[in-house]
Design an enzyme around this catalytic site. Structure first.
Site, PDB file in Angstrom:
ATOM      1  CG  HIS A  23      -1.989   1.121   1.404  1.00 29.02           C
ATOM      2  ND1 HIS A  23      -3.301   0.786   1.273  1.00 29.02           N
ATOM      3  CD2 HIS A  23      -1.765   2.453   1.110  1.00 29.02           C
ATOM      4  CE1 HIS A  23      -3.690   1.978   1.288  1.00 29.02           C
ATOM      5  NE2 HIS A  23      -3.091   2.887   1.154  1.00 29.02           N
ATOM      6  CG  HIS A  26      -1.392   7.085  -1.770  1.00 25.90           C
ATOM      7  ND1 HIS A  26      -2.571   6.874  -2.156  1.00 25.90           N
ATOM      8  CD2 HIS A  26      -1.560   5.928  -0.415  1.00 25.90           C
ATOM      9  CE1 HIS A  26      -3.457   6.359  -1.269  1.00 25.90           C
ATOM     10  NE2 HIS A  26      -2.841   5.807  -0.436  1.00 25.90           N
ATOM     11  CD  GLN A  86      -7.195  11.258  -1.240  1.00 32.45           C
ATOM     12  OE1 GLN A  86      -6.022  11.035  -1.350  1.00 32.45           O
ATOM     13  NE2 GLN A  86      -7.661  11.107  -0.055  1.00 32.45           N
ATOM     14  CG  HIS A 139      -7.792   4.487   1.328  1.00 25.71           C
ATOM     15  ND1 HIS A 139      -7.273   3.822   0.048  1.00 25.71           N
ATOM     16  CD2 HIS A 139      -6.599   5.116   1.711  1.00 25.71           C
ATOM     17  CE1 HIS A 139      -5.961   4.236  -0.288  1.00 25.71           C
ATOM     18  NE2 HIS A 139      -5.712   4.843   0.881  1.00 25.71           N
ATOM     19  CD  GLU A 185      -6.096   6.669   6.248  1.00 24.09           C
ATOM     20  OE1 GLU A 185      -6.393   6.577   5.169  1.00 24.09           O
ATOM     21  OE2 GLU A 185      -4.740   6.867   6.694  1.00 24.09           O
ATOM     22  CG  ASP A 232      -1.134   5.495   3.734  1.00 23.29           C
ATOM     23  OD1 ASP A 232      -1.457   5.295   2.379  1.00 23.29           O
ATOM     24  OD2 ASP A 232      -1.671   5.915   4.639  1.00 23.29           O
ATOM     25  CD1 TRP A 270      -3.153  12.828   4.310  1.00 28.30           C
ATOM     26  CD2 TRP A 270      -2.004  12.543   2.103  1.00 28.30           C
ATOM     27  NE1 TRP A 270      -3.990  13.158   3.277  1.00 28.30           N
ATOM     28  CE2 TRP A 270      -3.622  13.030   1.987  1.00 28.30           C
ATOM     29  CE3 TRP A 270      -1.306  12.281   1.256  1.00 28.30           C
ATOM     30  CZ2 TRP A 270      -4.025  13.214   0.713  1.00 28.30           C
ATOM     31  CZ3 TRP A 270      -1.851  12.574   0.052  1.00 28.30           C
ATOM     32  CH2 TRP A 270      -3.034  12.983  -0.369  1.00 28.30           C
TER      33      TRP A 270
END
Ligand code: FE2
Length: 424
Positions: free
Chosen positions: A64, A66, A159, A217, A220, A316, A322
């Site tokens: 996982h 991005h 997203q 997702h 979360e 992630d 993030w």
């Protein structure tokens, strides 16, 4: 002695098995495949590597990440609150400037960083909430560009929600037409609970229509009322698609009351759902609205593992809105999981190693091409450690990375010398 000459032989490596056991063997590679595994091979090879008992493992799996946002930290501004939602706002501004070249260059740089640290299988999410689908098109090009040395899966990830803006649902479907490997979602960020439930049903419909995997997702958030995992589990159970479905993050499961969690865990056991936890980021991102006690914000990794669910781990994010840190090293992720999930027993530490290797392969649905067995593609790594425990404890360097039979990268471990009193 046979006169057969192999391409490569790794001598005296400690070959790891998923059970946690190991055996010292020689491994021969020919034409990109594992040709032979034996306690001692008499043949020679054009390249021979003496491992002296270092562990040989199948490659790390990054299940996982991005890649479209990787390496953008501080652009256009730093996430000062550290929350998921400020991160989404910053990314919304940054993605206005996306170009294909921008996405490709950052993704390939990140993949090289990961490959040099032993990662040869990656599942990346591509934001498809942007009308030109630049992130998706860039990552699909990257998937093809790097395929000779690393395998990449691309998830179409809405997203801003499937129903967050008009046109988002159509973009999600277009992403599948363009070739995304999996359908994603973010039900807890849809405008209403009803939209969240509807989005999960839409994701399953699309996956069945286009024959794709699912990676959502899911929950979360620290909100103990965010309950989309039960919807995902019900859809997985009714469709029988569980092994092809992944619930990522599920951090709210860490906040549910135990009575509800116990019931839900029973339902989960009736599916073959895969779970992905991202302990590096969720220990920093979650718990931001708590004072004290402050929650850990990570899903119930130990309990899911104990009841036999497949759990894997991911970064992630690597240097993005993030999560400003991250090096791409999966042993950082496993090390953090040991801490945050309190997986400190011997079998538990070994399990954290499995979560960045075999379990990741199961999540990505690539078990047929993964693992060190005669006849399989020669993808393997050698670690400067003699056990999973030592690899995780020291975040050991990856001495050799072999991809599809070729030596892709090697790393010399750092050597420290005691100088005091040595006369120098
Ligand atoms: Fe994510």
């Amino acid at each position: 002695m046979s006169s057969q000459m192999y391409d490569t032989i790794l001598r005296r490596g400690k070959l790891l098995h998923p059970s946690g056991s190991s055996a010292t063997v020689d491994i021969a590679i020919e034409d990109g495949k594992i040709a032979a595994i034996a306690p001692s091979l008499g043949q020679s090879a054009r390249l021979e590597l003496e491992l002296q008992g270092q562990i040989v493992s199948p490659p790390f799996v990054e299940s996982h990440v991005h890649l479209d946002s990787a390496l953008t930290v501080g652009e256009p501004r730093w996430n000062q609150s550290g929350t998921l939602f400020e991160g989404i706002e910053i990314w919304r501004d940054r993605k206005r400037d996306l170009t294909l070249e921008d996405v490709k260059q950052r993704a390939i740089t990140t993949l090289k960083q990961q490959a040099m640290q032993g990662v040869l299988f990656v599942r990346t999410h591509a934001d498809v909430s942007e009308k030109n689908l630049i992130a998706l098109k860039g990552l699909l090009e990257v998937r093809d560009h790097v395929k000779d040395w690393i395998t990449v899966q691309v998830v179409a990830f809405p997203q801003d929600g499937v129903y967050g803006s008009p046109g988002n649902a159509a973009l999600l479907e277009e992403a599948l037409v363009l070739g995304a490997d999996a359908v994603g979602g973010i039900p807890h960020y849809e405008l209403t609970r009803e939209d969240g439930v509807r989005s999960v049903h839409q994701i399953f419909d699309l996956a069945q229509q286009y024959n794709r995997l699912i990676d959502i997702h899911c929950d979360e958030i620290d909100d103990d009322q965010s309950r989309f995992l039960e919807v995902v589990a019900a859809c997985a159970f009714r469709t029988g698609m569980g092994a092809r479905v992944t619930a990522s993050h599920t951090t709210a499961l860490g906040s549910y009351n135990n009575a509800y969690a116990l019931k839900l865990m029973g339902f989960l056991q009736r599916t073959s759902l895969n779970f992905i936890a991202n302990p590096l980021i969720n220990i920093t991102l979650q718990g931001r609205t708590d004072t004290y006690p402050k929650r850990r914000g990570v899903t119930r990794v130990k309990e899911l593992w104990q009841q036999g669910q497949n759990v894997s781990l991911g970064h992630d994010c690597i240097q993005d809105p993030w999560y400003s840190l991250g090096t791409g090293n999966m042993l950082d992720v496993a090390n953090m999981a040991v801490h945050v999930c309190q997986m400190t027993g011997t079998a538990e530490i070994d399990a954290c190693y499995s979560m960045v290797t075999w379990n990741g392969a199961k999540t990505l649905h690539i078990e047929h091409q993964y693992g060190i067995e005669e006849g399989k593609p020669a993808n393997l790594i050698v670690l400067n450690a003699d056990s999973q425990y030592e690899a995780i404890r020291r975040r050991a360097s990856v001495r050799y990375v072999i991809s599809q039979g070729k030596l892709l990268a090697c790393t010399e471990p750092a050597v420290s010398q005691w100088k005091l009193g040595s006369g120098e």
